[in-house]
Motif scaffolding. Structure first.
Motif, PDB file in Angstrom:
ATOM      1  N   LEU A 168      11.373  -2.307 -28.450  1.00  0.00           N
ATOM      2  CA  LEU A 168      11.464  -1.185 -27.539  1.00  0.00           C
ATOM      3  C   LEU A 168      12.788  -0.465 -27.751  1.00  0.00           C
ATOM      4  O   LEU A 168      13.835  -1.085 -27.895  1.00  0.00           O
ATOM      5  N   THR A 169      12.726   0.834 -27.748  1.00  0.00           N
ATOM      6  CA  THR A 169      13.932   1.625 -27.870  1.00  0.00           C
ATOM      7  C   THR A 169      13.919   2.709 -26.805  1.00  0.00           C
ATOM      8  O   THR A 169      12.867   3.045 -26.258  1.00  0.00           O
ATOM      9  N   ALA A 170      15.070   3.253 -26.543  1.00  0.00           N
ATOM     10  CA  ALA A 170      15.176   4.336 -25.576  1.00  0.00           C
ATOM     11  C   ALA A 170      14.566   5.603 -26.178  1.00  0.00           C
ATOM     12  O   ALA A 170      14.508   5.751 -27.406  1.00  0.00           O
ATOM     13  N   PRO A 171      14.126   6.522 -25.327  1.00  0.00           N
ATOM     14  CA  PRO A 171      13.604   7.791 -25.851  1.00  0.00           C
ATOM     15  C   PRO A 171      14.686   8.507 -26.654  1.00  0.00           C
ATOM     16  O   PRO A 171      15.879   8.372 -26.360  1.00  0.00           O
ATOM     17  N   THR A 186      17.294  11.154 -27.936  1.00  0.00           N
ATOM     18  CA  THR A 186      18.121  12.146 -27.247  1.00  0.00           C
ATOM     19  C   THR A 186      17.904  13.510 -27.901  1.00  0.00           C
ATOM     20  O   THR A 186      17.482  13.593 -29.064  1.00  0.00           O
TER      21      THR A 186
END
Length: 174
Positions: free
Chosen positions: A2-5, A7
């Motif tokens: 999982l990764t952050a959306p 930028t």
């Protein structure tokens, strides 16, 4: 993983890389048979043909709009899955991978009809395969896929072999 959306700055970077390289790229996506040959030359492979494992590959294709569109009408998907054991040249992949993978096996899923490739358990192998596999005509219109391909080529020092420097960018010492 999982990764952050992404930028806005990261998206702008991908778009900049796309603008720089897209016109210099040509479709060069390898077939599934070529990927299997490449993997078998570099790593020990063990075929995994359980229904559940094969379903993971087909589910990743049908659940991904970009690959679902590549499914040929009237033809069944033909997935294959390999595990890379922790032996021989596979040991390096296990030793260098991120701790988040723990003791999970490194798996490679492929599909013959769409040329889909997925890797679980090793970001390095995933990047290596992105650099090797290349892009098809549809992929060349996706700024993220182009930027990721360029990043993987750079990671393995392959960029100038795959995408020659344009003559107008070379230094002339006359």
């Amino acid at each position: 993983m999982l990764t952050a959306p992404p930028t806005p700055a990261l998206i702008a970077h991908w778009q900049s890389v796309f603008e720089t390289y897209q016109s210099r790229l040509v479709p060069n996506r390898k077939s599934t048979a070529e990927v299997i040959a490449y993997l078998s030359e570099r790593y020990p492979l063990t075929a995994v043909d359980t229904a559940a494992t094969l379903a993971v590959v087909t589910g990743n294709i049908t659940g991904n709009r970009l690959f679902a569109e590549k499914c040929p009408l009237g033809r069944d998907l033909r997935p294959v899955v390999f595990r890379i054991p922790r032996q021989g040249s596979g040991v390096r992949l296990y030793e260098q991978r991120e701790a988040i993978y723990g003791d999970t096996p490194i798996m490679v899923g492929l599909e013959h009809e769409t040329a889909f490739v997925m890797v679980e358990g090793s970001s390095d192998l995933a990047d290596e395969l992105v650099a090797f596999v290349g892009l098809d005509r549809a992929d060349l219109n996706n700024y993220y896929l182009v930027a990721n391909y360029i990043a993987c080529l750079e990671k393995f020092n392959l960029l100038n072999q795959i995408i020659p420097i344009p003559k107008s960018a070379s230094i002339d010492n006359d």
